[in-house]
Design an enzyme around this catalytic site. Structure first.
Site, mmCIF file in Angstrom:
data_model
loop_
_atom_site.group_PDB
_atom_site.id
_atom_site.type_symbol
_atom_site.label_atom_id
_atom_site.label_comp_id
_atom_site.label_asym_id
_atom_site.label_seq_id
_atom_site.Cartn_x
_atom_site.Cartn_y
_atom_site.Cartn_z
ATOM 1 N N SER A 85 -6.596 4.445 8.249
ATOM 2 C CA SER A 85 -7.294 4.108 6.937
ATOM 3 C C SER A 85 -6.614 3.048 6.225
ATOM 4 O O SER A 85 -7.366 2.086 5.908
ATOM 5 C CB SER A 85 -7.195 5.427 6.113
ATOM 6 O OG SER A 85 -7.757 5.299 4.605
ATOM 7 N N HIS A 120 0.791 -1.137 -0.118
ATOM 8 C CA HIS A 120 -0.073 0.025 0.148
ATOM 9 C C HIS A 120 0.775 1.246 -0.006
ATOM 10 O O HIS A 120 1.881 1.241 0.814
ATOM 11 C CB HIS A 120 -0.920 0.064 1.242
ATOM 12 C CG HIS A 120 -2.064 1.020 1.035
ATOM 13 N ND1 HIS A 120 -3.379 0.514 0.577
ATOM 14 C CD2 HIS A 120 -2.093 2.388 1.272
ATOM 15 C CE1 HIS A 120 -4.018 1.661 0.447
ATOM 16 N NE2 HIS A 120 -3.507 2.733 1.162
ATOM 17 N N ARG A 142 -12.780 12.999 3.589
ATOM 18 C CA ARG A 142 -11.475 13.697 3.900
ATOM 19 C C ARG A 142 -10.894 14.399 2.543
ATOM 20 O O ARG A 142 -10.361 15.447 2.658
ATOM 21 C CB ARG A 142 -10.665 12.658 4.285
ATOM 22 C CG ARG A 142 -10.707 12.170 5.908
ATOM 23 C CD ARG A 142 -9.917 11.131 6.298
ATOM 24 N NE ARG A 142 -8.347 11.146 6.032
ATOM 25 C CZ ARG A 142 -7.792 10.135 5.667
ATOM 26 N NH1 ARG A 142 -8.149 9.086 5.337
ATOM 27 N NH2 ARG A 142 -6.394 10.600 5.489
ATOM 28 N N LYS A 154 -7.810 -1.176 6.496
ATOM 29 C CA LYS A 154 -8.132 -1.799 5.158
ATOM 30 C C LYS A 154 -7.405 -3.092 5.007
ATOM 31 O O LYS A 154 -7.490 -4.021 4.532
ATOM 32 C CB LYS A 154 -7.797 -0.990 4.014
ATOM 33 C CG LYS A 154 -8.862 0.052 3.899
ATOM 34 C CD LYS A 154 -8.693 0.765 2.421
ATOM 35 C CE LYS A 154 -7.573 1.964 2.396
ATOM 36 N NZ LYS A 154 -7.879 3.201 2.154
ATOM 37 N N ASP A 214 -14.124 3.217 6.514
ATOM 38 C CA ASP A 214 -13.101 3.757 5.664
ATOM 39 C C ASP A 214 -13.698 4.515 4.342
ATOM 40 O O ASP A 214 -13.116 5.510 4.013
ATOM 41 C CB ASP A 214 -12.043 3.162 5.359
ATOM 42 C CG ASP A 214 -10.661 3.750 4.643
ATOM 43 O OD1 ASP A 214 -10.204 4.804 5.111
ATOM 44 O OD2 ASP A 214 -10.673 3.329 3.730
HETATM 45 N N1 URA Z 1 -4.183 6.035 1.369
HETATM 46 C C1 URA Z 1 -5.378 5.814 1.954
HETATM 47 O O1 URA Z 1 -5.713 4.444 1.948
HETATM 48 N N2 URA Z 1 -5.779 6.283 3.240
HETATM 49 C C2 URA Z 1 -5.180 7.585 3.345
HETATM 50 O O2 URA Z 1 -5.685 8.178 4.337
HETATM 51 C C3 URA Z 1 -4.109 7.976 2.776
HETATM 52 C C4 URA Z 1 -3.720 7.205 1.704
#
Ligand code: URA
Length: 438
Positions: A183, A82, A168, A187, A161
């Site tokens: 966040s 990620h 956001r 996930k 989220d």
């Molecule tokens: N990527 C994400 O999944 N969440 C964030 O808050 C920032 C980047």
């Protein structure tokens, strides 16, 4: 519990309890809290922060706001990756097929663009026919068969989220360490991989502008993942200029395919190889990062990475002919070359501004749910440190209208600093790698 009291408590810089955080996340998930109150608390968190305990509670409440994905029926050590978000940050489209092509399964849920940063799901949707909405049952079936799935979060996974991310994006509450950490890790924890490589971006085009905050975010997330039994490596990589040369959805797909074909090298390839190699290391597929990079590079040379990408397109309904004919991908009709107004060297790129210019073309969103212009974006012609002459093109802008091209070009011009003397040194591409044993 009265939600206004919770907002006021955080506004005044006080610590929230597990119960208050649970009340917040439940209210987001079941829709009982209005957007304006959620946004207000988000802003209070951005301004006053959260400590490690609050962040851990927020993460776990969000992870459990929906289903937890069970990948156990896909054989092998499943790895995920990620990025915290950057500009021309197209590594997933490159490393996922490369890693899967050496037998390490990648079942990955990705997100949409956030603020000035791009998102893999938007990029994939620019491929005609490509289906990102894959059911859990399909994902497991695809994962068992091909070893690669790139999909959007299912509705049932971390619904909190999904809602918070979209809010956001349009309320100026993205760049907060606890909100980003919760966040991402909610996930990743819910998505079920055994190992996670975090690409924490650092620099002018990242939410974390300096090494100290990037390191804080990286360790917050890595600790959280390890706490729930996942293997985590965090790579802190530079984002002081766009990672690739193409910014925008179909444009980034094109560049990723060029990398997979072995036609393009540079920073985008290098970071993809490093992240991919660390995924292989976590999976125990290689012994060293160097071995991992060499193996992945070999998959580019022998065409197996591109073949895996082709398999992914077939599997998820994308038009495979785009691989050999980029004209089948959208490209916006208006085009404008942006030229330098003086001679010198490019000493600095305000990369978030370049990302904003890309939003201006229509490639990114300015408000929640805004439809994207998949063929819009920017092709950069120069890297930081390069020499440039008056009248020389440093970027080409694509958009639906000349007017939009012009306003993106105006932003781009302000994003590039040209000076007579070359800057002493450009910031590093890789700042630091934090491994489990470190
Ligand atoms: N990527 C994400 O999944 N969440 C964030 O808050 C920032 C980047």
């Amino acid at each position: 519990m009265n939600f206004v009291d919770i907002i006021i408590k955080k506004r005044d810089g006080k610590k929230l309890t597990k119960k208050e955080i649970a009340f917040f996340v439940n209210g987001v998930t079941d829709g009982s809290l209005p957007d304006y109150q959620i946004s207000s608390l988000l802003m209070a968190i951005l301004l006053n922060g959260m400590d490690a305990e609050e962040t851990a509670h927020l993460t776990m409440e969000m992870a459990h706001s929906g289903d937890m994905f069970d990948l156990s029926s896909v054989e092998g050590f499943k790895v995920d990756k990620h990025s915290t978000g950057g500009v021309a940050d197209t590594t997933t489209l490159i490393l996922a097929p490369l890693v899967a092509s050496v037998g390490v399964p990648v079942v990955k849920m990705s997100g949409r663009g956030l603020g000035f940063s791009g998102g893999t799901i938007d990029k994939l949707e620019s491929i005609p026919g490509f289906r990102v909405d894959v059911t859990e049952e399909e994902a497991l079936r695809f994962g068992r068969k091909s070893g690669i799935v790139l999909m959007s979060q299912t509705d049932d996974l971390t619904p909190a989220d999904k809602k918070l991310y979209a809010l956001r994006d349009v309320t100026g509450t993205v760049d907060s360490i606890p909100l980003i950490a919760a966040s991402i890790m909610s996930k990743k924890i819910a998505a079920g991989a055994d190992g996670i490589v975090l690409d924490v971006k650092c620099g002018s085009g990242a939410f974390m502008k300096d090494l100290e905050s990037a390191e804080k975010l990286a360790t917050t997330m890595a600790d959280m993942g390890r706490h729930v039994g996942r293997k985590v490596t965090a790579v802190i990589s530079g984002m002081d200029q766009p990672l690739g040369m193409y910014i925008g959805n179909s444009l980034e797909v094109m560049e990723a395919m060029e990398v997979l074909k072995g036609n393009v090298g540079g920073d985008l390839l290098e970071v993809s190889l490093i992240l991919g190699a660390n995924m292989l290391l976590l999976a125990g597929r290689v012994e060293t990062e160097e071995e991992g990079k060499a193996l992945l590079l070999e998959q580019i040379k022998n065409g197996k990475g591109l073949a895996k990408f082709r398999e992914l397109l077939v599997q998820q309904g994308g038009n495979v002919h785009v691989i050999d004919n980029y004209d089948l991908l959208p490209l916006s009709p208006a085009k404008l070359e942006v030229k330098a107004e003086k001679d010198g060297y490019i000493t600095h790129m305000d990369t978030a501004r370049i990302g904003r210019a890309s939003q201006e073309t229509g490639a990114g969103r300015m408000f929640k749910g805004q439809p994207l212009d998949f063929g819009a974006g920017i092709v950069m012609k120069k890297r930081a440190g390069d020499a440039i002459a008056t009248g020389e093109t440093f970027a080409i802008v694509y958009s639906e209208s000349e007017e939009k091209c012009r306003s993106a070009a105006d932003i781009l011009k302000k994003a590039i600093t040209i000076e007579e003397k070359q800057a002493a040194k450009q910031p590093p591409l890789i700042w630091k790698i934090i491994r489990q044993e470190d």
